[in-house]
Design a protein around this motif. Structure first.
Motif, PDB file in Angstrom:
ATOM      1  N   TYR A   1       0.833  -1.215   0.000  1.00 40.53           N
ATOM      2  CA  TYR A   1       0.000   0.000   0.000  1.00 40.53           C
ATOM      3  C   TYR A   1       0.864   1.261   0.000  1.00 40.53           C
ATOM      4  O   TYR A   1       0.364   2.335  -0.305  1.00 40.53           O
TER       5      TYR A   1
ATOM      6  N   SER B   1      -4.926   7.404  -7.107  1.00 43.95           N
ATOM      7  CA  SER B   1      -5.823   6.244  -7.005  1.00 43.95           C
ATOM      8  C   SER B   1      -7.083   6.462  -7.830  1.00 43.95           C
ATOM      9  O   SER B   1      -7.544   5.550  -8.533  1.00 43.95           O
TER      10      SER B   1
ATOM     11  N   ARG C   1     -10.216  -5.206  -5.823  1.00 42.64           N
ATOM     12  CA  ARG C   1     -10.282  -4.747  -4.427  1.00 42.64           C
ATOM     13  C   ARG C   1     -11.207  -3.536  -4.318  1.00 42.64           C
ATOM     14  O   ARG C   1     -11.295  -2.729  -5.251  1.00 42.64           O
ATOM     15  N   PRO C   2     -11.885  -3.403  -3.181  1.00 38.12           N
ATOM     16  CA  PRO C   2     -12.804  -2.267  -3.003  1.00 38.12           C
ATOM     17  C   PRO C   2     -12.061  -0.935  -3.065  1.00 38.12           C
ATOM     18  O   PRO C   2     -10.989  -0.774  -2.461  1.00 38.12           O
TER      19      PRO C   2
ATOM     20  N   MET D   1     -12.742   2.315  -2.034  1.00 38.21           N
ATOM     21  CA  MET D   1     -12.590   3.198  -0.876  1.00 38.21           C
ATOM     22  C   MET D   1     -11.589   2.634   0.135  1.00 38.21           C
ATOM     23  O   MET D   1     -10.745   3.352   0.672  1.00 38.21           O
ATOM     24  N   GLN D   2     -11.707   1.340   0.359  1.00 37.88           N
ATOM     25  CA  GLN D   2     -10.818   0.716   1.346  1.00 37.88           C
ATOM     26  C   GLN D   2      -9.368   0.777   0.880  1.00 37.88           C
ATOM     27  O   GLN D   2      -8.471   1.200   1.630  1.00 37.88           O
ATOM     28  N   THR D   3      -9.150   0.390  -0.367  1.00 35.82           N
ATOM     29  CA  THR D   3      -7.776   0.375  -0.872  1.00 35.82           C
ATOM     30  C   THR D   3      -7.207   1.786  -0.941  1.00 35.82           C
ATOM     31  O   THR D   3      -6.044   2.023  -0.580  1.00 35.82           O
TER      32      THR D   3
ATOM     33  N   SER E   1      -8.035   4.284   0.911  1.00 34.60           N
ATOM     34  CA  SER E   1      -7.762   4.755   2.274  1.00 34.60           C
ATOM     35  C   SER E   1      -6.445   4.188   2.792  1.00 34.60           C
ATOM     36  O   SER E   1      -5.631   4.902   3.390  1.00 34.60           O
ATOM     37  N   TYR E   2      -6.248   2.892   2.574  1.00 31.25           N
ATOM     38  CA  TYR E   2      -4.996   2.280   3.026  1.00 31.25           C
ATOM     39  C   TYR E   2      -3.799   2.931   2.327  1.00 31.25           C
ATOM     40  O   TYR E   2      -2.768   3.209   2.943  1.00 31.25           O
ATOM     41  N   ARG E   3      -3.937   3.144   1.014  1.00 33.31           N
ATOM     42  CA  ARG E   3      -2.837   3.775   0.266  1.00 33.31           C
ATOM     43  C   ARG E   3      -2.582   5.184   0.773  1.00 33.31           C
ATOM     44  O   ARG E   3      -1.433   5.616   0.908  1.00 33.31           O
TER      45      ARG E   3
END
Lengths: 182, 299
Positions: free
Chosen positions: A29, A109, A125-126, A128-130, A132-134
């Motif tokens: 990430y 992103s 991969r979702p 928003m989640q990815t 956010s992690y990035r």
């Protein structure tokens, strides 16, 4: 030879990006090439920033399952946007790098996913989640990485600081001389 | 001035370069997107070929490295996992203890069963449910009473020796005075019945956990380790039951009896199951209270 330093930093960033995910997946990430792109764009080197963005994006794209060019497109555009902002707003303050890094991560992103969805290759991969992690990983690690890059490009930074102080001094000198002339 | 001009030129040309690069990326991207079957591109081949050595190194290191990182990062989950494993271990230990207890109980019950075959008396197996609550007396309570056929003064035994006698009854429980109680006594003999003349009563010594044997002739040969058996003369215990073994002997003389201390055969401090022998001692004829010169036929 700043170009060599840039190339070395970019190569290291790409290698880290390609390899760290093998050791432990969450490390993927962290977007190391984007940090280099942001740093060079903040130095207001438009040409360098655009080229580095393209090369970094294409290299990471080629090693991934995504579309080749999507990352190049997103990083090139991100580099230009940061360069554009840096030429109009003073982003020399280290604290301002944090929101810049965060914004760069979000833009990168968003553009990357946009092109994949547009061309019929939606990421698995979702979003928003990815994203956010990035965002978190790149911002946190990038804040420290930009300090390291500062030390790598210390000569240029030193010159920039000296130019900035000279300009300040010159402005003050002009400002002080005017009343005395009157 | 030249530098300033260059910066201005760069600033002016940057959008053009941007457009060119973005267009290049877009073309590459659309070309790549058109081939949805193989996704095989020269750039991809080269990049993957160049990256493979570093990736293989990191993949090789990923075994140890990822474990280390995972251990560090997953420390919290490891702690939770540790708690779960501790609970599982405790459960397993409990099960093991239960199994061991069941095996030991099985052995004890088997011994009681063998005792029934050896003695030939009917018996009621009971579980020790309590010890004397006042702690002043050596008594136990068992979970069988008069409803199971138990009567007062019946002998209570284990596979390894006598325990005591029933001194109180309820329909479902019985209180047993142990042989180590100071008020308890039994007729005993050192060695086999008929093979020894070392007869004498035994009685408890209280807290010491030992039994004292009295009035054994000092002329009889008694050694440490000899078995003590019941004689059946006390009217409570049937003959031939093990009382214990000689733990200590202070030898007597022709005019002085031995002082013998006996270690009970039954493990009185670890009792869990006992057997109550449904033993009814033979009725003794009532002593004749009348004078010998009275003619009974006249009455």
């Amino acid at each position: 030879m700043p170009q060599l330093k840039i190339a070395a930093a970019l190569a290291l960033a790409i290698i880290l990006q390609l390899c760290l995910g093998n050791i432990w997946f969450p490390l993927s990430y962290i977007d190391f090439p984007l940090m280099v792109v942001v740093y060079i764009a903040l130095q207001r080197h438009a040409w360098h920033a655009l080229i580095v963005g393209t090369i970094a994006g294409l290299a990471v794209d080629a090693a991934s399952r995504g579309l080749i060019g999507a990352g190049g497109f997103s990083k090139t555009l991100t580099a230009y946007l940061i360069y554009f902002a840096a030429t109009r707003v003073n982003l020399e303050n280290p604290l301002l790098r944090i929101p810049v890094l965060a914004a760069a991560s979000v833009i990168d992103s968003a553009i990357y996913v946009f092109w994949h969805r547009s061309l019929g290759y939606p990421p698995t991969r979702p979003f928003m989640q990815t994203m956010s992690y990035r965002l978190i990983a790149t911002t946190v690690v990038g804040t420290f990485a930009l300090y390291l890059l500062d030390s790598l490009f210390t000569e240029r930074a030193r010159q920039r600081r000296s130019f900035a102080s000279r300009r300040k001094g010159a402005r003050r000198g002009r400002g002080l001389s005017r009343p005395s002339r009157r | 001035m030249a530098a300033i001009r260059t910066q201005k030129e760069i600033r002016q040309r940057a959008p053009i370069w941007l457009g060119i690069l973005l267009l290049t990326n877009l073309i590459v991207m659309t070309l790549d997107a058109r081939d949805s079957v193989t996704r095989q591109r020269l750039l991809r081949v080269w990049i993957q070929a160049l990256a493979s050595p570093a990736q293989s190194v990191t993949s090789g290191a990923s075994g140890a490295g990822s474990n280390l990182i995972r251990q560090i990062v997953n420390f919290r989950s490891t702690a939770q996992e540790n708690e779960v494993l501790k609970q599982q271990l405790a459960t397993a230990q409990l099960q093991l203890r239960n199994a061991e207890q069941a095996a030991a109980e099985n052995t004890r019950l088997q011994a009681l069963l063998n005792l029934k075959e050896q003695t030939g008396y009917e018996q009621v197996t009971a579980r020790v449910i309590a010890r004397d609550s006042s702690t002043w007396f050596n008594t136990i309570t068992i979970n069988r009473g008069s409803s199971a056929g138990i009567a007062l003064n019946m002998p209570v035994v284990t596979g390894t020796g006598i325990v005591g006698r029933v001194i109180a009854l309820s329909p479902w429980t019985a209180q047993v005075m142990m042989i180590t109680d100071e008020k308890a006594a039994a007729g005993a003999i050192v060695g086999q019945l008929g093979g020894s003349g070392a007869l004498g009563p035994v009685r408890g010594l209280g807290e010491s956990g030992l039994i004292e044997m009295r009035y054994v002739s000092g002329l009889e040969k008694v050694e440490v380790g000899d078995y003590i058996l019941t004689t059946g003369q006390d009217g409570i215990y049937p003959p031939g039951l093990t009382v214990g073994e000689v733990a200590q002997v202070k030898s007597g003389t022709a005019t002085q009896s031995h002082e013998i201390l006996i270690r009970p055969g039954a493990k009185l401090d670890q009792l869990e199951e006992v057997a109550v022998l449904l033993y009814h001692p033979p009725q003794r004829p009532a002593p004749d209270q009348t004078l010998p010169n009275v003619d009974k036929s006249k009455k």
